[in-house]
Scaffold this motif. Structure first.
Motif, PDB file in Angstrom:
ATOM      1  N   LYS A 167       2.390   1.357 -11.504  1.00 17.10           N
ATOM      2  CA  LYS A 167       1.055   0.791 -11.269  1.00 17.10           C
ATOM      3  C   LYS A 167       1.040  -0.736 -11.358  1.00 17.10           C
ATOM      4  O   LYS A 167       0.479  -1.394 -10.484  1.00 17.10           O
ATOM      5  N   THR A 181       3.313  -3.012 -10.963  1.00 19.55           N
ATOM      6  CA  THR A 181       3.974  -3.672  -9.823  1.00 19.55           C
ATOM      7  C   THR A 181       3.052  -3.641  -8.608  1.00 19.55           C
ATOM      8  O   THR A 181       2.882  -4.645  -7.907  1.00 19.55           O
ATOM      9  N   GLN A 182       2.431  -2.487  -8.365  1.00 23.28           N
ATOM     10  CA  GLN A 182       1.569  -2.348  -7.184  1.00 23.28           C
ATOM     11  C   GLN A 182       0.298  -3.187  -7.317  1.00 23.28           C
ATOM     12  O   GLN A 182      -0.196  -3.717  -6.321  1.00 23.28           O
ATOM     13  N   LEU A 205      -1.513   7.147  -8.488  1.00 23.24           N
ATOM     14  CA  LEU A 205      -0.087   7.191  -8.155  1.00 23.24           C
ATOM     15  C   LEU A 205       0.502   8.435  -8.813  1.00 23.24           C
ATOM     16  O   LEU A 205       0.591   8.533 -10.039  1.00 23.24           O
ATOM     17  N   ILE A 223       9.104   0.992  -3.634  1.00 25.39           N
ATOM     18  CA  ILE A 223       8.037   0.041  -3.984  1.00 25.39           C
ATOM     19  C   ILE A 223       7.362  -0.481  -2.711  1.00 25.39           C
ATOM     20  O   ILE A 223       6.131  -0.550  -2.621  1.00 25.39           O
ATOM     21  N   LEU A 269       5.302   2.268  -0.855  1.00 27.47           N
ATOM     22  CA  LEU A 269       4.070   2.558  -1.591  1.00 27.47           C
ATOM     23  C   LEU A 269       3.051   1.427  -1.372  1.00 27.47           C
ATOM     24  O   LEU A 269       1.855   1.677  -1.170  1.00 27.47           O
ATOM     25  N   HIS A 270       3.548   0.193  -1.386  1.00 26.37           N
ATOM     26  CA  HIS A 270       2.663  -0.955  -1.132  1.00 26.37           C
ATOM     27  C   HIS A 270       2.017  -0.823   0.255  1.00 26.37           C
ATOM     28  O   HIS A 270       0.816  -1.062   0.410  1.00 26.37           O
ATOM     29  N   ILE A 310      -0.752   1.593   0.151  1.00 28.89           N
ATOM     30  CA  ILE A 310      -1.922   1.035  -0.541  1.00 28.89           C
ATOM     31  C   ILE A 310      -2.680   0.086   0.379  1.00 28.89           C
ATOM     32  O   ILE A 310      -3.907   0.144   0.495  1.00 28.89           O
TER      33      ILE A 310
END
Ligand code: TMP
Length: 218
Positions: free
Chosen positions: A19, A21-22, A140, A200, A203-204, A207
């Motif tokens: 979380k 990092t995002q 997440l 990563i 996932l970004h 988002i």
């Protein structure tokens, strides 16, 4: 607190889902689009909250019970809302928070982990938060075995061990995951569930797509 013009986005999930990092990556993406934003977290989004965080996430898991935990998390949340989140939203900023009230429902709720009755937590929510809620909650989702391994590996490199909840065992963390997924199912207009097993960068991207669609940003 009703007339906010910023957006309040929360990130939720079990341990080690990435979380923080995002949150940072989304903040940078918004900055690039000249959208003023503030990143924060619970517990510990304010100076007093940091003192509460130390009590809540360090030490023996049984040093106080789940009712005391819920009260302290809500004290942290009330301070966070009144001194940081609501003022920032009023100034038109977006607020990205690493955890909010869904974490209390997942970690302290009687039904998900046989801890505090749901009604008690709902009452605490109304006392501390009122009718206010996130515009969007990004959940997440990750297998707790993978998440716990990541989280414990990270903690092993830190001087202060924030592993009070990690030490509750795998069953607790499976219940937690199911609790979050149930909440997301119950409120599909607020929640988006994303697979935290992706890289990563992937996932970004997920988002960013969610934010673009939801709020019409290019
Ligand atoms: P984290 O910031 O590293 O996720 O650590 C916060 C810990 O506190 C994590 O184990 C989840 C837990 N927690 C609760 O149990 N209830 C809550 O309401 C919140 C915000 C966090």
């Amino acid at each position: 607190m009703t007339d906010s013009c910023g957006r309040f986005i929360t990130f939720e999930g079990g341990e080690g889902t990435g979380k923080s990092t995002q949150v940072k990556m989304l903040s940078a993406w918004l900055e690039q689009r000249q959208i003023a934003n503030l990143t924060t977290k619970e517990p510990g989004g304010t100076p007093v909250g940091l003192e509460l965080r130390q009590m809540l996430v360090c030490g023996d898991k049984d040093k106080f019970d789940a009712v005391a935990e819920a009260l302290l998390y809500y004290a942290d949340r009330r301070i966070h809302l009144t001194s940081k989140i609501w003022p920032a939203l009023k100034q038109g900023k977006w607020v990205l928070s690493d955890r909010f009230a869904d974490s209390t429902m997942a970690y302290q709720y009687y039904g998900y982990n046989k801890r505090v009755p749901r009604q008690t937590l709902t009452e605490l929510y109304h006392i501390a938060v009122g009718d206010f809620k996130p515009d969007l909650t990004i959940l997440l989702d990750l297998d707790p075995e993978v998440g716990l391994e990541r989280s414990l590996a990270k903690a092993s490199k830190m001087a202060v061990k924030e592993t009070r909840h990690e030490s509750r065992g795998l069953e607790f963390h499976h219940n937690l995951r199911n609790g979050f997924l149930e909440m997301a199912q119950a409120e599909p207009e607020r929640f988006v569930v994303l697979d935290a097993n992706k890289s990563i960068e992937q996932l970004h991207e997920d988002i960013v797509q969610t934010i673009s669609c939801r709020f019409g940003i290019k």
